[in-house]
Motif scaffolding. Structure first.
Motif, short mmCIF file in Angstrom:
data_model
loop_
_atom_site.label_atom_id
_atom_site.label_comp_id
_atom_site.label_asym_id
_atom_site.label_seq_id
_atom_site.Cartn_x
_atom_site.Cartn_y
_atom_site.Cartn_z
N ARG A 83 13.73 14.46 -5.05
CA ARG A 83 12.37 15.01 -5.01
C ARG A 83 11.94 15.34 -3.60
N ARG B 165 14.34 9.88 -6.07
CA ARG B 165 13.36 9.97 -4.99
C ARG B 165 13.87 10.89 -3.89
N GLN C 24 0.85 -1.20 0.00
CA GLN C 24 0.00 0.00 0.00
C GLN C 24 0.89 1.25 0.00
N PRO C 25 0.66 2.20 -0.88
CA PRO C 25 1.50 3.40 -0.88
C PRO C 25 1.31 4.23 0.39
N THR C 26 2.40 4.82 0.80
CA THR C 26 2.36 5.64 2.01
C THR C 26 2.12 7.10 1.63
N ALA C 27 1.95 7.93 2.65
CA ALA C 27 1.78 9.37 2.39
C ALA C 27 3.02 9.91 1.69
N ALA C 28 4.19 9.36 2.06
CA ALA C 28 5.44 9.82 1.42
C ALA C 28 5.40 9.52 -0.07
N ASP C 29 4.83 8.38 -0.43
CA ASP C 29 4.71 8.05 -1.87
C ASP C 29 3.84 9.07 -2.58
N HIS C 30 2.77 9.45 -1.96
CA HIS C 30 1.88 10.44 -2.59
C HIS C 30 2.56 11.79 -2.71
N HIS C 31 3.30 12.16 -1.65
CA HIS C 31 4.05 13.41 -1.73
C HIS C 31 5.06 13.36 -2.87
N ASP C 32 5.71 12.22 -3.00
CA ASP C 32 6.71 12.06 -4.06
C ASP C 32 6.07 12.18 -5.43
N ARG C 33 4.91 11.58 -5.55
CA ARG C 33 4.21 11.64 -6.84
C ARG C 33 3.77 13.06 -7.16
N LEU C 34 3.30 13.75 -6.14
CA LEU C 34 2.88 15.14 -6.36
C LEU C 34 4.07 16.00 -6.77
N THR C 35 5.19 15.80 -6.10
CA THR C 35 6.39 16.56 -6.47
C THR C 35 6.81 16.20 -7.89
N ASP C 36 6.70 14.94 -8.21
CA ASP C 36 7.03 14.49 -9.57
C ASP C 36 6.18 15.22 -10.61
N ARG C 37 4.88 15.35 -10.33
CA ARG C 37 3.99 16.04 -11.26
C ARG C 37 4.33 17.52 -11.38
N VAL C 38 4.64 18.12 -10.23
CA VAL C 38 4.99 19.54 -10.23
C VAL C 38 6.27 19.76 -11.04
N TYR D 140 13.38 15.15 -16.46
CA TYR D 140 12.23 16.01 -16.76
C TYR D 140 12.41 16.89 -18.00
#
Lengths: 811, 194
Positions: free
Chosen positions: B179, B176, A5-19, B151
């Motif tokens: 980021r 990672r 299960q992804p953690t909150a850190a994974d979601h933060h990482d994904r958000l930063t990735d998108r930004v 990127y």
């Protein structure tokens, strides 16, 4: 193993990735406003009109349901009532195998001793779904030379074929728009022992005759029971879902067929090879290239290389009838340049449709085209010629190049070439464009050579559009509708997305679609820019405004009153209304091209985009005045339906053709010089007219009242061109005289010889009475020596056409 | 299995004083102002770009069919995200695939916390993007190179590993960590504004 299960850190990482992706330019959200607006409009229209797509789909679902129930009831009824309308299909058997066929038709099965038998793969039910050639005209196929499915393996399959009537459906089998033939080889095997086969209702036919088979009520019942049996895993691949239900397909039998992805044109089989298709795959048998045309039609001599199992070896089928419509062409005859007949007047024509149409006949269909499909001038004008372009500073939008050499098919005659070259307009300097694609999405467009080609062609065009262009997409089928409102050309994703949503289905309300397209074009009109409707169709408007004259009047009025021109792109075969498309494109101040493959789509819509879209002069008329002192008689080659009266040349109210940026137009005259024996006149001499003056004396009279040679006496002819600016106004006139230098054909430049070769080919295909010494060999010889640079390989392809024509004519 | 709930739109009854008629939804403006946000959110949840294109359209079509009325900026954003999330789940079910971001509630929390600010003060996403650019400028050496290759140039992890003389897993860890540092930098940059 499942992912943690992804953690909150994974979601933060994904958000930063998108930004970061956006911050560093890796991606940006697209502007979907127009697409959403368009879909909202569609949704609202569907809510407002119950005839919308949703309603249609619901209705179709009901029809399927009712038809299923009806077919079940029919079985019950058939058991008690013998006289019912049975679905039928016509089968044609060759004379050579008549006896064998008779045996087969009565459902006896003989293993092919020459080939290894195919192992019985499973006891599961087998159902093939497929068709050969075109579907019959009517749902029941009666009276139509309908090509038959046949699978000539260890067990012959025939006599057990039927075409479902329209609306008839079977659980687990998905019907397309066209009727398909269903048959069941396994079922026939049972027939041989069980004796329950459907029997032919008439003796087996000879070549060219048809044989009607019918399906018995018992067979319908049996097929249904077979379909209910569960599928084995082996049956599910690769055709899982291919027929709506994997339970009706046995993969073991697919080894004779080769699957391909739909849409890859190069891999597509010829029309005459055995094939059947699924929703996402097409299967066809490997064919020998030696397919030939026999008395009964095409002979499908197909084999499968690996197993050596023959498919359709004994099976012949007649070529499916084509319903393409062409206007009759009556070739121009030789005319003596006496009085007003010294003037030859015609409208310019930049259409190229006839060439690509002929190409499709020869290369794809392996048929010689009908004579009326061959418009010689369109064959000649298909090619690029290096004519001199107008000077940069010149006011005139085009320049003319004249040439006169010996005529290759009649050496004592002269061949005059008139070459007109329009001013080039660089793609990046194109004026602002307002384009409306009007796409026919009726059921008849549901063919690999139609709608998919339209979409890929328009995608190629989309690639060339920019912020200065606006594009709207209107479709028409049973009813018309806007798929994409007028959208900036740089919003390519939206345009592609709209193109991707196009699907074929329904009848053809072309007239209403045409009106809507003009309305949108006029609403978004760009003053001084290109305003054009681009019609993509197979050409038959069978709902609403349908008459050619009605449609032609509509486009003519709109072109004159609003300046919105029309480009017509014809697609497909079998239903092509060539005559109507040519007529309306001409009346709509546009031009007509026929798209037979992706290369042609790219040529018309991408490479030649400026020429396709940007009109540099309209109502362009050519008038040639021949000098009777030099010319005994002349003949315009082609342009038969563009010939005008001499007085119309100076009449600005008379419409004529348009020329696009960079277009080249070529016209050829065959001339009989004075002193050379003239071809026999088409009519006998007149008995009751005054005695004719001696020809030489008459010629002198025509030169001038003084009967003395004038200063123009050395000239062979004078070319006059009249044109208007695209926005209209009074016409202007240009004049170009030509003298004959007495040169041989060998002295001519490559372009001259090329044009002559193509014209010669056109005359041979038409069976022209003026072809003289021309042969396909001579065409090939001239063309080979005049290939020139041949950018794009179009001239080399022409050689293939000539060779194919030789092959078809048996040299 | 994630339970898919039907989003409940704020209705006229709930958001407006009694007796006052609900204003007609200005869908054109909503699409114009919010489509990028929805698209980004879908990408964040793991939708491919083309899927995000389609699902953004579906989201607004669903909103058009609903009785939704705009009550507040936050409520609108939340409602659009809920509808978009549902569209993605429906798509994944149709594709018989699991949603990449399986814990959608946690993902929603992270997003809404980061982007909670009222849009009248400017688009919070744009602030993040600006801050990210500034933060990237501060990176140096191999770390900067890895970010640029990823990127700017869209290189794969394997290609970057070859360029930097690392293993692919090493690149994954490096990216990672980078980021994470960048997120801290972005949050620090934005904190005075929060």
């Amino acid at each position: 193993m499942s992912n943690p299960q992804p953690t909150a850190a994974d979601h933060h990482d994904r958000l930063t990735d998108r930004v970061l992706a956006e911050a560093l330019g890796a991606e940006r959200p697209p502007d979907l406003s127009a697409a959403i607006a368009s879909r909202l409009a569609d949704a609202q229209a569907e809510v407002a009109a119950p005839s919308g797509r949703t309603a249609m789909q619901t209705r179709r679902a009901w029809i399927v349901l009712l038809a299923t129930a009806a077919s079940l009831m029919a079985v019950v009824l058939w058991r008690g009532v013998a006289t019912v309308n049975e679905p039928k299909v016509a089968l044609i058997e060759p004379a050579a195998t008549e006896a064998a066929s008779s045996a087969t038709a009565s459902s006896s099965h003989k293993p092919n001793a020459a080939t290894p038998p195919v192992a019985e793969s499973s006891d599961g039910p087998i159902m093939y779904v497929g068709n050969y050639g075109d579907p019959p005209d009517s749902g029941d196929g009666s009276g139509t030379p309908w090509a038959i499915n046949v699978l000539d393996g260890p067990e012959r399959v025939s006599g057990e074929v039927f075409v479902p009537s329209e609306g008839q459906t079977f659980p687990g089998l998905e019907l397309a728009n066209e009727p398909r033939v269903y048959f069941n080889p396994r079922n026939l095997a049972k027939d041989s022992s069980g004796g329950r086969a459907a029997t032919p209702s008439a003796p087996v036919a000879k070549p060219g005759q048809s044989q009607t088979y019918s399906i018995s009520p018992e067979r319908v019942e049996e097929l249904k029971s077979l379909r209910k049996q569960p599928a084995t895993p082996a049956e599910q691949s690769p055709s899982s879902g291919a027929y709506g239900s994997p339970s009706v397909v046995n993969q073991g039998d697919l080894k004779w067929f080769k699957p391909v992805e739909l849409g890859k044109d190069a891999q597509m089989p010829r029309r005459d090879s055995g094939w059947f298709h699924s929703i996402d795959k097409l299967y066809w048998s490997e064919s020998k290239p030696s397919t030939a045309i026999g008395l009964g039609g095409l002979i499908n001599d197909a084999t499968v290389p690996s197993g050596g199992v023959k498919i359709g070896r004994d099976f012949y089928y007649r070529e499916p009838p084509l319903h393409d419509r062409y206007e009759a062409i009556h070739e121009n005859a030789f005319t003596k340049p006496a009085g007003e007949d010294a003037l030859s007047t015609f409208s310019i024509d930049v259409d190229t449709a006839s060439y690509s149409n002929v190409r499709q006949y020869l290369l794809d269909m392996r048929r010689l085209p009908p004579a009326d499909a061959v418009r010689v001038e369109e064959l000649v004008n298909y090619f690029d010629y290096a004519y001199e372009a107008p000077k940069e500073a010149a006011e005139e939008p085009f320049a003319a190049s004249l040439g006169c050499f010996a005529c290759p098919w009649a050496p004592s005659h002269k061949l005059v070439r008139i070459g007109v070259k329009g001013r080039e307009v660089d793609a990046d300097k194109r004026p602002l464009s307002n384009l409306v694609f009007l796409v026919d999405v009726s059921g008849s467009m549901n063919d690999r050579n139609k709608l998919p080609l339209v979409i890929s062609g328009l995608e190629a065009l989309t690639d060339r559009l920019g912020e200065n262009d606006r594009v709207a997409i209107v479709v028409y089928a049973g009813s018309e509708g806007v798929v994409l409102p007028s959208t900036s050309g740089d919003r390519k994703d939206e345009i592609r997305s709209a193109l991707g949503r196009l699907q074929a289905g329904g009848s053809t309300a072309g007239g209403a679609g045409l009106k809507l397209a003009y309305e949108i074009a006029e609403r978004n009109q760009i003053g001084g820019g290109v305003n054009r409707v681009v019609l993509c169709t197979d050409g038959d408007f069978n709902v609403g405004l349908t008459g050619t004259e009605e449609l032609a009047k509509l486009v003519e009025t709109r072109a004159k009153e609003t300046g919105v021109f029309l480009t017509v792109l014809g697609f497909g075969r079998g239903n092509l209304n060539d005559a109507m498309l040519e007529e309306i494109s001409g009346r709509g101040d546009g031009h007509y091209a026929y798209i037979d493959n992706e290369k042609e789509a790219r040529r018309v819509l991408s490479r030649d985009l400026s020429g396709t879209l940007v009109t540099i002069a309209k109502d362009v008329k050519l008038q040639v005045e021949f000098n009777p002192a030099k010319v005994a008689s002349y003949r315009l080659i082609g342009y038969e339906n563009r010939v005008m009266a001499a007085k119309d040349f100076n009449d600005d109210t008379k419409d004529a053709g348009e020329i696009g940026a960079g277009h080249t137009v070529t016209a050829l005259y065959e001339i009989v010089p004075v002193g050379v024996e003239e071809p026999a006149p088409p009519v006998d001499g007149l008995k009751y007219q005054p005695a004719p003056v001696e020809e030489d004396a008459a010629r002198v009279d025509l030169i001038g009242e003084s009967a003395q040679p004038t200063v123009f006496a050395a000239e062979l002819l004078t070319l006059k061109i009249r044109y208007k600016q695209p926005e209209g106004g009074a016409s202007k006139k240009l004049e170009f005289p030509l003298e004959d230098a007495g040169k041989s054909f060998a002295d001519a430049d490559d372009d001259f010889r090329w044009a002559a070769a193509v014209a010669e080919f056109g005359m041979l295909l038409r069976g022209s009475s003026h072809a003289g010494d021309a042969t396909l060999d001579s065409v090939l010889e001239i063309a080979r020596g005049a290939l020139g640079a041949d950018d794009g390989g179009y001239r080399a392809e022409f050689l293939d056409l000539v060779r194919r024509a030789q092959e078809l004519r048996g040299r | 299995m994630t339970v898919m709930s039907q989003p409940l739109p704020p209705t006229a009854d709930a958001s407006l004083p009694r007796g006052r008629a609900a204003p007609a939804l200005d869908l054109g403006r909503l699409v114009r102002d919010r489509q990028a946000e929805v698209w980004r959110y879908l990408r964040y949840l793991g939708a491919e770009p083309t899927e995000a294109d389609d699902l953004t359209q579906e989201t607004f079509l669903a909103v058009a069919r609903s009785t939704f009325v705009e009550a507040s900026d936050q409520q609108t954003a939340g409602y659009l995200r809920t509808v978009a999330r549902r569209q993605l789940l429906m798509l994944r079910r149709k594709q018989k695939r699991r949603c990449e971001t399986t814990d959608l509630d946690a993902a929603e929390t992270v997003w809404s916390e980061a982007m909670w600010r009222d849009r009248s003060h400017g688009d919070p996403w744009d602030d993040h993007v600006d801050a990210a650019r500034d933060c990237v400028e501060k990176l140096e050496g191999r770390v900067r190179q890895a970010i640029d290759l990823t990127y700017h140039q869209g290189e794969s992890r394997e290609a970057i590993a070859t360029t930097l003389g690392m293993t692919a897993d090493g690149v994954k860890t490096l990216l990672r960590r980078t980021r994470e540092k960048l997120r801290e930098c972005i949050e620090a940059t934005l904190r005075p504004n929060l």
